[in-house]
Design a protein around this motif. Structure first.
Motif, mmCIF file in Angstrom:
data_model
loop_
_atom_site.group_PDB
_atom_site.id
_atom_site.type_symbol
_atom_site.label_atom_id
_atom_site.label_comp_id
_atom_site.label_asym_id
_atom_site.label_seq_id
_atom_site.Cartn_x
_atom_site.Cartn_y
_atom_site.Cartn_z
ATOM 1 N N VAL A 113 -73.744 -55.281 79.301
ATOM 2 C CA VAL A 113 -74.539 -54.096 79.606
ATOM 3 C C VAL A 113 -75.608 -53.943 78.530
ATOM 4 C CG1 VAL A 113 -72.706 -52.878 80.840
ATOM 5 C CG2 VAL A 113 -72.974 -52.505 78.392
ATOM 6 N N SER A 114 -76.733 -53.386 78.916
ATOM 7 C CA SER A 114 -77.818 -53.104 78.003
ATOM 8 C C SER A 114 -78.403 -51.764 78.396
ATOM 9 C CB SER A 114 -78.885 -54.205 78.102
ATOM 10 O OG SER A 114 -79.968 -53.913 77.246
ATOM 11 N N THR A 115 -78.550 -50.865 77.423
ATOM 12 C CA THR A 115 -79.077 -49.538 77.718
ATOM 13 C C THR A 115 -79.709 -48.967 76.460
ATOM 14 O OG1 THR A 115 -78.525 -47.414 78.744
ATOM 15 C CG2 THR A 115 -76.910 -48.318 77.193
ATOM 16 N N ARG A 116 -80.155 -47.758 76.550
ATOM 17 C CA ARG A 116 -80.670 -47.022 75.398
ATOM 18 C C ARG A 116 -79.874 -45.736 75.296
ATOM 19 N NH1 ARG A 116 -85.550 -49.150 73.628
ATOM 20 N NH2 ARG A 116 -86.452 -50.641 75.062
ATOM 21 N N VAL A 117 -79.486 -45.387 74.078
ATOM 22 C CA VAL A 117 -78.729 -44.155 73.869
ATOM 23 C C VAL A 117 -79.522 -43.234 72.957
ATOM 24 C CG1 VAL A 117 -76.485 -45.267 74.211
ATOM 25 C CG2 VAL A 117 -77.417 -45.074 71.901
ATOM 26 N N LYS A 118 -79.183 -41.966 73.018
ATOM 27 C CA LYS A 118 -79.817 -40.960 72.171
ATOM 28 C C LYS A 118 -78.882 -40.682 70.998
ATOM 29 C CE LYS A 118 -82.428 -37.330 73.577
ATOM 30 N NZ LYS A 118 -82.733 -36.046 74.213
ATOM 31 N N MET A 119 -79.451 -40.673 69.795
ATOM 32 C CA MET A 119 -78.672 -40.387 68.593
ATOM 33 C C MET A 119 -79.388 -39.302 67.798
ATOM 34 S SD MET A 119 -77.625 -44.225 67.319
ATOM 35 C CE MET A 119 -76.781 -43.598 65.876
ATOM 36 N N GLY A 120 -78.652 -38.267 67.418
ATOM 37 C CA GLY A 120 -79.233 -37.174 66.663
ATOM 38 C C GLY A 120 -79.353 -37.467 65.184
ATOM 39 N N GLN A 121 -78.548 -38.383 64.679
ATOM 40 C CA GLN A 121 -78.533 -38.701 63.256
ATOM 41 C C GLN A 121 -77.864 -40.053 63.037
ATOM 42 O OE1 GLN A 121 -75.628 -36.258 61.017
ATOM 43 N NE2 GLN A 121 -75.135 -35.335 62.996
ATOM 44 N N THR A 122 -77.931 -40.538 61.797
ATOM 45 C CA THR A 122 -77.262 -41.778 61.433
ATOM 46 C C THR A 122 -75.777 -41.654 61.775
ATOM 47 O OG1 THR A 122 -78.846 -42.240 59.689
ATOM 48 C CG2 THR A 122 -76.672 -43.274 59.490
ATOM 49 N N SER A 123 -75.219 -42.696 62.392
ATOM 50 C CA SER A 123 -73.834 -42.613 62.853
ATOM 51 C C SER A 123 -73.265 -44.005 63.079
ATOM 52 C CB SER A 123 -73.776 -41.829 64.171
ATOM 53 O OG SER A 123 -72.459 -41.746 64.661
ATOM 54 N N VAL A 124 -71.950 -44.057 63.110
ATOM 55 C CA VAL A 124 -71.266 -45.278 63.536
ATOM 56 C C VAL A 124 -71.237 -45.258 65.063
ATOM 57 C CG1 VAL A 124 -69.097 -46.566 63.527
ATOM 58 C CG2 VAL A 124 -69.880 -45.422 61.443
ATOM 59 N N VAL A 125 -71.628 -46.371 65.655
ATOM 60 C CA VAL A 125 -71.636 -46.514 67.108
ATOM 61 C C VAL A 125 -70.582 -47.558 67.461
ATOM 62 C CG1 VAL A 125 -73.030 -47.096 69.130
ATOM 63 C CG2 VAL A 125 -74.076 -45.910 67.189
ATOM 64 N N HIS A 126 -69.800 -47.284 68.494
ATOM 65 C CA HIS A 126 -68.717 -48.171 68.909
ATOM 66 C C HIS A 126 -68.990 -48.719 70.304
ATOM 67 C CE1 HIS A 126 -66.233 -46.538 65.628
ATOM 68 N NE2 HIS A 126 -66.725 -45.364 65.984
ATOM 69 N N ALA A 127 -68.720 -49.999 70.474
ATOM 70 C CA ALA A 127 -68.708 -50.629 71.792
ATOM 71 C C ALA A 127 -67.234 -50.825 72.132
ATOM 72 C CB ALA A 127 -69.435 -51.959 71.760
ATOM 73 N N ALA A 128 -66.744 -50.057 73.100
ATOM 74 C CA ALA A 128 -65.336 -50.140 73.494
ATOM 75 C C ALA A 128 -65.238 -50.902 74.809
ATOM 76 C CB ALA A 128 -64.744 -48.744 73.642
ATOM 77 N N VAL A 129 -64.305 -51.838 74.863
ATOM 78 C CA VAL A 129 -64.128 -52.686 76.047
ATOM 79 C C VAL A 129 -62.684 -52.578 76.514
ATOM 80 C CG1 VAL A 129 -64.114 -55.074 76.877
ATOM 81 C CG2 VAL A 129 -65.943 -54.294 75.349
ATOM 82 N N LYS A 130 -62.522 -52.283 77.806
ATOM 83 C CA LYS A 130 -61.181 -52.247 78.398
ATOM 84 C C LYS A 130 -60.956 -53.563 79.131
ATOM 85 C CE LYS A 130 -58.191 -49.690 81.544
ATOM 86 N NZ LYS A 130 -58.145 -48.616 82.559
ATOM 87 N N ALA A 131 -59.865 -54.232 78.769
ATOM 88 C CA ALA A 131 -59.505 -55.499 79.410
ATOM 89 C C ALA A 131 -57.987 -55.602 79.421
ATOM 90 C CB ALA A 131 -60.114 -56.673 78.664
ATOM 91 N N GLY A 132 -57.436 -55.916 80.572
ATOM 92 C CA GLY A 132 -55.986 -56.049 80.674
ATOM 93 C C GLY A 132 -55.248 -54.753 80.355
ATOM 94 N N GLY A 133 -55.893 -53.616 80.608
ATOM 95 C CA GLY A 133 -55.263 -52.324 80.361
ATOM 96 C C GLY A 133 -55.309 -51.861 78.913
#
Length: 151
Positions: A113-133
């Motif tokens: 997936v590729s998108t653009r997100v809005k961020m209000g300030q410096t932050s840790v961003v997580h990419a979470a993937v669900k696989a096999g439950g």
């Protein structure tokens, strides 16, 4: 690979046309996971998405800038090489609502997936993937020089 991409594009076009002509009703659109999008922490969001926790994974490629000049449009891309990837979510820790995007990955399609997100300030961003439950995560701190949430 191109035939799968074409199929995804075709289905997207058909669904967009159905929505534009009213064939997809408001009740069907309301099936989104409001609890997950209202979550205020990574743990709350993962729980609302049906998980009990996350495990770090190197099988997730998370591309995002180290510094975002404009927090209103921060480009992020996620690719998973975890077998049977079912879902990809993008979470921004310091946003008012942690869950920025949630994608269901149909069986047989490339988990990207590729998108653009809005961020209000410096932050840790997580990419979470669900696989096999199970939920897997890759994280990255993104520095924002110009706030995107009202700044």
């Amino acid at each position: 690979m191109n035939s799968k991409r074409r199929e995804v594009l075709r289905v997207t076009a058909v669904l967009s046309l159905m929505a534009a002509t009213g064939l997809i009703t408001e009740a069907q659109a309301a099936e989104w996971n409001k609890t997950a999008f209202d979550g205020k922490s990574v743990a709350e969001v993962i729980k609302a998405l049906g998980g009990s926790g996350t495990e770090k994974s190197t099988a997730i490629t998370f591309n995002a800038p180290d510094i975002a000049e404009n927090g209103a449009v921060v480009p992020v891309a996620v690719t998973s090489t975890i077998p049977d990837t079912e879902q990809i979510a993008i979470l921004v820790e310091k946003n008012p609502n942690t869950l920025a995007a949630d994608f269901v990955i149909p069986a047989g399609t490339e988990p990207f997936v590729s998108t653009r997100v809005k961020m209000g300030q410096t932050s840790v961003v997580h990419a979470a993937v669900k696989a096999g439950g199970k939920w897997y995560v890759a994280s990255k701190e993104i520095k924002v020089t110009l706030g995107g949430c009202g700044g």
